[in-house]
Motif scaffolding. Structure first.
Motif, short mmCIF file in Angstrom:
data_model
loop_
_atom_site.label_atom_id
_atom_site.label_comp_id
_atom_site.label_asym_id
_atom_site.label_seq_id
_atom_site.Cartn_x
_atom_site.Cartn_y
_atom_site.Cartn_z
N ARG A 80 25.58 36.30 37.52
CA ARG A 80 26.34 37.50 37.17
C ARG A 80 27.22 37.89 38.35
O ARG A 80 26.78 37.84 39.50
N LEU A 81 28.45 38.26 38.08
CA LEU A 81 29.39 38.68 39.11
C LEU A 81 29.96 40.04 38.74
O LEU A 81 30.32 40.27 37.58
N GLU A 82 30.00 40.94 39.71
CA GLU A 82 30.60 42.25 39.47
C GLU A 82 31.59 42.54 40.60
O GLU A 82 31.26 42.38 41.77
N ILE A 83 32.78 42.98 40.24
CA ILE A 83 33.74 43.45 41.23
C ILE A 83 33.95 44.93 40.97
O ILE A 83 34.28 45.31 39.84
N VAL A 84 33.71 45.75 41.98
CA VAL A 84 33.84 47.20 41.82
C VAL A 84 34.91 47.69 42.79
O VAL A 84 34.84 47.41 43.99
N THR A 85 35.89 48.42 42.25
CA THR A 85 36.94 48.96 43.11
C THR A 85 36.80 50.47 43.22
O THR A 85 36.41 51.14 42.27
N LEU A 93 44.55 47.18 43.28
CA LEU A 93 43.96 46.07 42.55
C LEU A 93 43.58 46.52 41.15
O LEU A 93 42.45 46.96 40.92
N PRO A 94 44.51 46.41 40.20
CA PRO A 94 44.17 46.79 38.82
C PRO A 94 43.11 45.86 38.23
O PRO A 94 42.86 44.77 38.75
N ASP A 95 42.51 46.34 37.14
CA ASP A 95 41.39 45.59 36.55
C ASP A 95 41.79 44.17 36.15
O ASP A 95 40.98 43.26 36.23
N ARG A 96 43.06 44.02 35.74
CA ARG A 96 43.49 42.69 35.30
C ARG A 96 43.48 41.70 36.46
O ARG A 96 43.11 40.54 36.31
N THR A 97 43.88 42.16 37.64
CA THR A 97 43.84 41.31 38.83
C THR A 97 42.41 40.94 39.18
O THR A 97 42.11 39.79 39.52
N CYS A 98 41.52 41.92 39.09
CA CYS A 98 40.11 41.67 39.39
C CYS A 98 39.52 40.66 38.40
O CYS A 98 38.74 39.79 38.77
N LEU A 103 37.36 35.38 37.16
CA LEU A 103 37.39 34.13 36.39
C LEU A 103 37.41 32.92 37.32
O LEU A 103 36.69 31.95 37.12
N SER A 104 38.23 33.02 38.37
CA SER A 104 38.33 31.93 39.33
C SER A 104 37.00 31.73 40.06
O SER A 104 36.57 30.61 40.31
N MET A 105 36.37 32.85 40.40
CA MET A 105 35.10 32.77 41.14
C MET A 105 34.00 32.17 40.27
O MET A 105 33.27 31.28 40.71
N THR A 106 33.89 32.64 39.01
CA THR A 106 32.82 32.12 38.16
C THR A 106 33.02 30.64 37.86
O THR A 106 32.05 29.91 37.69
N ALA A 107 34.29 30.20 37.82
CA ALA A 107 34.54 28.77 37.60
C ALA A 107 33.96 27.95 38.74
O ALA A 107 33.35 26.90 38.53
N SER A 108 34.14 28.44 39.99
CA SER A 108 33.58 27.74 41.14
C SER A 108 32.05 27.82 41.14
O SER A 108 31.37 26.85 41.45
N GLY A 117 33.79 29.67 46.01
CA GLY A 117 34.22 30.62 45.00
C GLY A 117 34.45 32.00 45.57
O GLY A 117 35.44 32.66 45.26
N ILE A 118 33.53 32.42 46.44
CA ILE A 118 33.65 33.75 47.04
C ILE A 118 34.89 33.81 47.93
O ILE A 118 35.68 34.75 47.88
N VAL A 119 35.07 32.77 48.75
CA VAL A 119 36.20 32.76 49.70
C VAL A 119 37.53 32.75 48.94
O VAL A 119 38.45 33.52 49.25
N ASN A 120 37.62 31.92 47.88
CA ASN A 120 38.87 31.88 47.11
C ASN A 120 39.11 33.18 46.37
O ASN A 120 40.25 33.63 46.26
N GLY A 121 38.04 33.76 45.83
CA GLY A 121 38.19 35.03 45.13
C GLY A 121 38.67 36.13 46.05
O GLY A 121 39.56 36.91 45.70
N LEU A 122 38.12 36.18 47.24
CA LEU A 122 38.55 37.18 48.22
C LEU A 122 40.02 36.97 48.59
O LEU A 122 40.78 37.93 48.74
#
Lengths: 137, 87
Positions: A80-85, A93-98, A103-108, A117-122
């Motif tokens: 499970r991944l959660e991004i909270v702004t 950082l609008p929700d669509r960007t997050c 999506l990119s992170m969960t693919a990794s 995945g974390i590094v690319n997502g950041l």
């Protein structure tokens, strides 16, 4: 070395990442925060029954820096991944960007590459947030 | 060539090379913990914050975080947006 010390460590490993991986995470967190002025923080661990609620509680625990913060919470056990702004960070950082970064992170992650995945997502989030504005808020 | 020499050359050297490769392969991966999707996550919870910018004095602007579990159900919501994902 004391024999008991080694046995204690085998129960719960000291940390989930090797020193090299930790260095990559540290660099990604520090550089993206410094470039954007948004404070990124990373939580890796259990997110309990209601992951969104727990992630938002963690975000609230950041205190005074919470409005400018983005929390990336990863629960490898529950997949499970959660991004909270926060309030100010959400403007950058609008929700669509997050969602795109998530999506990119969960693919990794599904390929077993947790740190990558974390590094690319950041990096994606930092690129989208851009430079901090010169005008004071 | 004696029997001992033959054995050393045709069995000893390949065995030595095999053992060396095995040590290099297995020894390298054993140290780095690897995440495999679907397996249980037996590590402690960790929370990383960015390094504060270089400071000259002992104090810096970022306040220290208090330890312990966050108070669940607190009225103060700081979250405004974000995204979720599963894999």
């Amino acid at each position: 070395m004391v024999p008991g010390e080694d046995e204690d460590r085998s129960g719960v490993p000291a940390g989930p990442f090797s020193p090299k991986q930790l260095a990559r995470l540290d660099e990604a967190l520090t550089l993206s925060s410094r470039e954007t002025g948004v404070q990124f923080s990373l939580y890796v661990g259990v997110l309990e029954a209601s992951p969104r609620r727990m992630a938002e509680d963690l975000h609230a625990a950041l205190g005074a820096t919470a409005p400018d913060s983005v929390l990336v919470a990863v629960s490898p056990g529950e997949r499970r991944l959660e991004i909270v702004t926060g309030q100010n960070a959400a403007k950058r950082l609008p929700d669509r960007t997050c969602a795109l970064a998530a999506l990119s992170m969960t693919a990794s992650f599904s390929g077993g590459d947790l740190v990558g995945g974390i590094v690319n997502g950041l990096r994606m989030l930092a690129d989208q947030a851009g430079k901090p504005s010169l005008t004071p808020r | 060539m004696t029997v001992v020499e033959t054995l050393l050359i045709y069995v000893g050297i390949p065995a030595l090379a095999f053992a060396l490769l095995a040590v290099l392969v297995l020894g390298g991966s054993a140290r780095t913990p690897r995440y495999r999707p679907g397996r249980a996550w037996a590590h402690e919870d960790v929370w990383y914050l960015p390094r504060p910018p270089a400071v000259s004095g002992p104090s810096h602007a970022a306040p220290a975080l208090t330890g312990g579990a966050p108070t669940v159900g607190s009225d103060r919501r700081t979250a405004r947006g974000g995204a979720s994902g599963t894999w």
